[in-house]
Design a protein around this motif. Structure first.
Motif, PDB file in Angstrom:
ATOM      1  N   ASP A   1      -4.232   3.054  -0.714  1.00 33.29           N
ATOM      2  CA  ASP A   1      -4.201   2.323  -2.467  1.00 33.29           C
ATOM      3  C   ASP A   1      -3.434   1.222  -2.256  1.00 33.29           C
ATOM      4  O   ASP A   1      -2.167   1.151  -1.902  1.00 33.29           O
TER       5      ASP A   1
ATOM      6  N   PRO B   1      -0.257   0.271 -12.310  1.00 38.87           N
ATOM      7  CA  PRO B   1      -0.874   1.567 -12.700  1.00 38.87           C
ATOM      8  C   PRO B   1      -2.385   1.521 -12.878  1.00 38.87           C
ATOM      9  O   PRO B   1      -3.334   2.315 -12.479  1.00 38.87           O
ATOM     10  N   ARG B   2      -2.857   0.285 -13.593  1.00 37.85           N
ATOM     11  CA  ARG B   2      -4.260   0.060 -13.676  1.00 37.85           C
ATOM     12  C   ARG B   2      -4.964  -0.278 -12.590  1.00 37.85           C
ATOM     13  O   ARG B   2      -6.270  -0.355 -12.634  1.00 37.85           O
ATOM     14  N   TYR B   3      -4.323  -0.753 -11.539  1.00 39.55           N
ATOM     15  CA  TYR B   3      -5.102  -1.049 -10.074  1.00 39.55           C
ATOM     16  C   TYR B   3      -4.958   0.256  -9.272  1.00 39.55           C
ATOM     17  O   TYR B   3      -5.516  -0.069  -8.075  1.00 39.55           O
ATOM     18  N   LYS B   4      -4.675   1.236  -9.783  1.00 34.97           N
ATOM     19  CA  LYS B   4      -4.706   2.346  -8.729  1.00 34.97           C
ATOM     20  C   LYS B   4      -6.050   2.523  -8.366  1.00 34.97           C
ATOM     21  O   LYS B   4      -6.967   2.611  -9.002  1.00 34.97           O
ATOM     22  N   GLY B   5      -6.132   2.899  -6.961  1.00 35.37           N
ATOM     23  CA  GLY B   5      -7.367   2.894  -6.242  1.00 35.37           C
ATOM     24  C   GLY B   5      -8.119   1.680  -5.779  1.00 35.37           C
ATOM     25  O   GLY B   5      -9.067   1.729  -4.805  1.00 35.37           O
TER      26      GLY B   5
ATOM     27  N   SER C   1      -1.579   0.379  -6.730  1.00 38.01           N
ATOM     28  CA  SER C   1      -0.691   1.086  -7.634  1.00 38.01           C
ATOM     29  C   SER C   1       0.525   0.529  -7.625  1.00 38.01           C
ATOM     30  O   SER C   1       1.536   0.587  -8.511  1.00 38.01           O
ATOM     31  N   TRP C   2       0.937  -0.070  -6.363  1.00 36.41           N
ATOM     32  CA  TRP C   2       2.222  -0.896  -6.546  1.00 36.41           C
ATOM     33  C   TRP C   2       2.525  -2.054  -7.382  1.00 36.41           C
ATOM     34  O   TRP C   2       3.533  -2.415  -7.833  1.00 36.41           O
TER      35      TRP C   2
ATOM     36  N   THR D   1       0.885  -1.270   0.043  1.00 32.47           N
ATOM     37  CA  THR D   1       0.099  -0.033  -0.052  1.00 32.47           C
ATOM     38  C   THR D   1       0.746   1.178  -0.051  1.00 32.47           C
ATOM     39  O   THR D   1       2.241   1.180   0.114  1.00 32.47           O
ATOM     40  N   ASP D   2       0.198   2.451   0.040  1.00 35.85           N
ATOM     41  CA  ASP D   2       0.950   3.630   0.072  1.00 35.85           C
ATOM     42  C   ASP D   2       0.726   4.464   1.509  1.00 35.85           C
ATOM     43  O   ASP D   2       0.927   5.567   1.669  1.00 35.85           O
TER      44      ASP D   2
END
Length: 287
Positions: A116, A123-127, A119-120, A90-91
């Protein structure tokens, strides 16, 4: 397909079914040559682990079962996370820079919901969010997938076994025959869960010695060892004690074939599509 067997356990449903010990109704482990395809933390080679996206990908790739890890937040809510800390997937370091070492149990559910968890990975899984156990049970109830639920780090989360049992009772579809096994590296925790829901099959992560198998089989239904420790002789000894063997975590075809030849009942993999292809190929071969 060989699937774990479980009896419905409580409330009105339980009243309609005679109580039977889980072992009494359990099929012999070696009766089927078909191997259960278990998606490790979902299809985690293709989507961020322990997320709804990974579990839905497991369904798309024709897994039989999805595996997940359950931990407890500071306010005693159940969330899906493998690591002790939130940092890798996660972030959390960005949102809470002063909260190191970012342990799951040090954050509230409201705080974890802000993270989030996609995203790690890509990018398409951001959120993509960290799901709760309850959300996952509801979302995947009609998926056709079975569930292998791991109690993660139970000594860090006192009382987690009871909270998991309550969540499962709230989603009784998961307590139908063949849908659920609960496993842990902490065998005391697994035994404690067994006392709460004695008809839910129990898996023991690790490779207990042959001398311990008979005693463990009094409450456990599966021995789930790391793949490197699995031999045909060990599988036979586990089967002789009326338990199954699910090996983990295997992502290459050669090892999958070796384990199938050794007689395992299931394989836990990040790549359920690869294992599904191998099982389909084996099924088409002439006897």
């Amino acid at each position: 397909m060989l699937r774990p067997l479980v009896l419905t356990v409580s409330g009105a449903l339980a009243a309609q079914i005679p109580a039977l010990p889980a072992h009494a109704a359990r099929p012999a482990a070696a009766e089927s040559s078909q191997v259960v395809v278990v998606a490790h933390r979902g299809a985690s080679a293709y989507a961020p682990e322990n997320t709804i996206a990974a579990f839905e990908e497991a369904r798309r790739l024709r897994a039989d079962t999805f595996e997940l890890d359950v931990q407890q937040t500071r306010d005693h809510q159940l969330v899906l996370m493998h690591d002790v800390t939130l940092a890798r997937t996660t972030d959390v370091e960005k949102l809470f820079p002063r909260r190191a070492p970012w342990r799951v149990g040090d954050f509230t559910l409201a705080e974890i919901r802000r993270l989030d968890a996609g995203s790690w990975f890509a990018p398409r899984y951001k959120g993509e969010r960290v799901p709760t156990l309850g959300e996952t049970l509801t979302k995947l109830s009609g998926s056709g997938l079975d569930l292998l639920l791991e109690i993660k780090e139970p000594r860090r989360h006192p009382g987690i076994e009871g909270r998991i049992a309550r969540e499962l009772r709230a989603e009784p579809a998961w307590l139908r025959p063949g849908r659920l096994t609960v496993q842990s590296f902490d065998w005391d925790s697994a035994r404690a869960f067994h006392r709460l829901l004695p008809n839910v099959p129990i898996g023991l992560l690790g490779a207990p010695s042959a001398g311990r198998l008979a005693g463990l089989s009094r409450f456990a239904d599966e021995v789930n060892p790391p793949y490197a420790s699995v031999t045909a002789q060990y599988v036979r000894r586990v089967h002789a004690n009326h338990m199954r063997v699910l090996a983990w975590t295997v992502n290459d075809a050669a090892t999958m074939r070796r384990l199938i030849s050794a007689g395992v009942d299931g394989i836990i993999t990040n790549r359920p599509d690869l294992l599904r292809g191998i099982t389909l190929t084996a099924r088409k071969r002439p006897a």
